[in-house]
Design an enzyme around this catalytic site. Structure first.
Site, mmCIF file in Angstrom:
data_model
loop_
_atom_site.group_PDB
_atom_site.id
_atom_site.type_symbol
_atom_site.label_atom_id
_atom_site.label_comp_id
_atom_site.label_asym_id
_atom_site.label_seq_id
_atom_site.Cartn_x
_atom_site.Cartn_y
_atom_site.Cartn_z
ATOM 1 N N HIS A 135 0.851 -1.188 0.000
ATOM 2 C CA HIS A 135 0.000 0.000 0.000
ATOM 3 C C HIS A 135 0.886 1.236 0.000
ATOM 4 O O HIS A 135 2.118 1.150 0.136
ATOM 5 C CB HIS A 135 -0.960 -0.003 1.187
ATOM 6 C CG HIS A 135 -2.200 -0.807 0.941
ATOM 7 N ND1 HIS A 135 -3.122 -0.449 -0.018
ATOM 8 C CD2 HIS A 135 -2.663 -1.949 1.525
ATOM 9 C CE1 HIS A 135 -4.109 -1.349 -0.016
ATOM 10 N NE2 HIS A 135 -3.849 -2.267 0.901
ATOM 11 N N ASP A 165 -0.126 7.185 -3.509
ATOM 12 C CA ASP A 165 -1.252 6.838 -4.372
ATOM 13 C C ASP A 165 -1.573 7.928 -5.391
ATOM 14 O O ASP A 165 -1.767 7.645 -6.574
ATOM 15 C CB ASP A 165 -2.502 6.581 -3.526
ATOM 16 C CG ASP A 165 -2.527 5.185 -2.928
ATOM 17 O OD1 ASP A 165 -1.670 4.360 -3.297
ATOM 18 O OD2 ASP A 165 -3.397 4.910 -2.089
#
Length: 387
Positions: A135, A165
């Protein structure tokens, strides 16, 4: 809903995008494309997936949701039919998964040689970690970016998932898609865009690399020009427990800051490195003497480079943000407007986030020219979720 193509008004009006639904940077990239006018069709698994849907998920705005069971060959064939007339495809699966399902780059190229195929991953399509889970914070950990973040000298602090992200991920995916689309319209040939968060984050952090190469960067937190290492680029508490940001880097801005803050004439100067602790203490004491609102009244609109730090729930009401309509209320949701801005082809918001995966299956597939949609629905290959 009644769905039709060409609802967007931005500079990408007419560009057609197939999105294989994922989470995080992939949807954010497709939100940007839809905001800018592209026709994006979002292909989801029946029932959706964790963190990926719902009527409040703004990352899914501006495009219909189609539910297809991609484990069935007929569903994959439907994706390839969508690809046949598309300009871009975006997927965020682990390397090799799209190929196993039957809509990898070569499968898509066979039906549309000019397609730009965007792949959004954390580690990239190759390398020792390519197939591992991860992540945002994991990806930015190995780029050198997370190490220096935060003003706590004893441990790094991660800024939500903004840096990885969306900063190193979706932003670079969109850059790559648009660059490849431009080239494809010249050459007639598509290509694969390998957008890896590790790549984008390293590139995003190029200035720090430059500082390190030039010997002007210390690899410790709160020790450098832009990480709180100097007292005139830091965050300070006000008397009401709120905070202000101070970014008075240039000498002329620092002079304005000192004057408006009301520091004494004998206060340490900007170049008095050995007195920075004293200067920081003076600044801390002054800001603690008034509320945030009082200091905003003193500083806002001046060249002192001071701003009140406000929560997201208040941001839309800030006078500057309100004047530019940075946030708008649409469909009962306060949300950011499309960005950036264009003088002639101004983007506008179209449809709200879909309430569930497959809310628009019938309408969207029909609009994209898929034959026998009812047959696909009857066979369970496609799923329509009615309100």
């Amino acid at each position: 809903m009644s769905y039709e193509l060409g609802q967007g008004t931005g500079p990408l009006k007419g560009v057609k995008v197939v999105e294989i639904a994922g989470i995080g940077p992939g949807p954010h990239a497709c939100m940007i494309l839809a905001d800018l006018g592209a026709d994006v069709i979002r292909v989801e698994r029946p029932g959706g997936q964790l963190l990926a849907g719902g009527p409040h998920n703004l990352l899914n705005r501006g495009r219909p949701s189609v539910a297809l069971d991609l484990k069935k060959p007929e569903a994959v064939a439907t994706v390839l039919e969508l690809v046949r007339d598309a300009d871009l495809l975006v997927e965020g699966m682990r390397p090799g998964v799209a190929e196993r399902l039957g809509f990898g780059p070569e499968d898509c190229r066979a039906v549309n040689p000019r397609l730009v195929y965007g792949r959004m991953t954390g580690w990239g399509q190759d390398g020792p970690l390519a197939s591992a889970a991860g992540h945002d914070m994991n990806y930015i950990s190995i780029t050198g970016a997370l190490f220096g973040l935060g003003q706590d000298k004893t441990r790094p602090h991660f800024p939500s998932n903004l840096v990885g992200d969306f900063g190193g991920g979706s932003t670079y995916l969109v850059i790559g898609l648009l660059a490849a689309l431009l080239e494809a319209r010249v050459s007639g040939e598509g290509q694969v865009v390998d957008a890896a968060i590790v790549d984008g984050t390293a590139h995003l952090n190029a200035m720090t690399s430059a500082f390190l190469a030039g010997g002007g960067y210390r690899e410790e937190r709160a020790a450098n020009l832009l990480d709180g290492g100097v007292p005139f680029y830091d965050v300070y508490a006000t008397s009401d427990g709120r905070h202000v940001s101070v970014g008075a880097l240039e000498p002329q801005f620092f002079a304005t800051f000192v004057e408006l803050l009301g520091l004494p004439d004998d206060a340490p100067g900007q170049t008095d490195l050995d007195r920075y602790d004293e200067l920081r203490a003076l600044i801390t004491e002054r800001f603690a003497s008034r509320t945030q609102a009082e200091w905003i009244e003193v500083f806002e609109g001046t060249d002192a480079c001071v701003a009140g730090i406000i929560p997201l729930s208040e941001a839309a009401h800030h006078p500057h943000m309100a004047a530019r309509e940075v946030f708008v209320e649409r469909d009962g949701l306060v949300q950011p407007s499309p960005a950036p801005r264009f003088s002639r082809t101004r983007p506008s918001l179209t449809t709200p986030p879909t309430p569930a995966a497959g809310s628009d299956t019938r309408e969207a597939l029909n609009a994209w020219g898929i034959a026998d949609v009812d047959k696909l629905l009857e066979a369970g290959i496609a799923v329509q979720v009615d309100p």
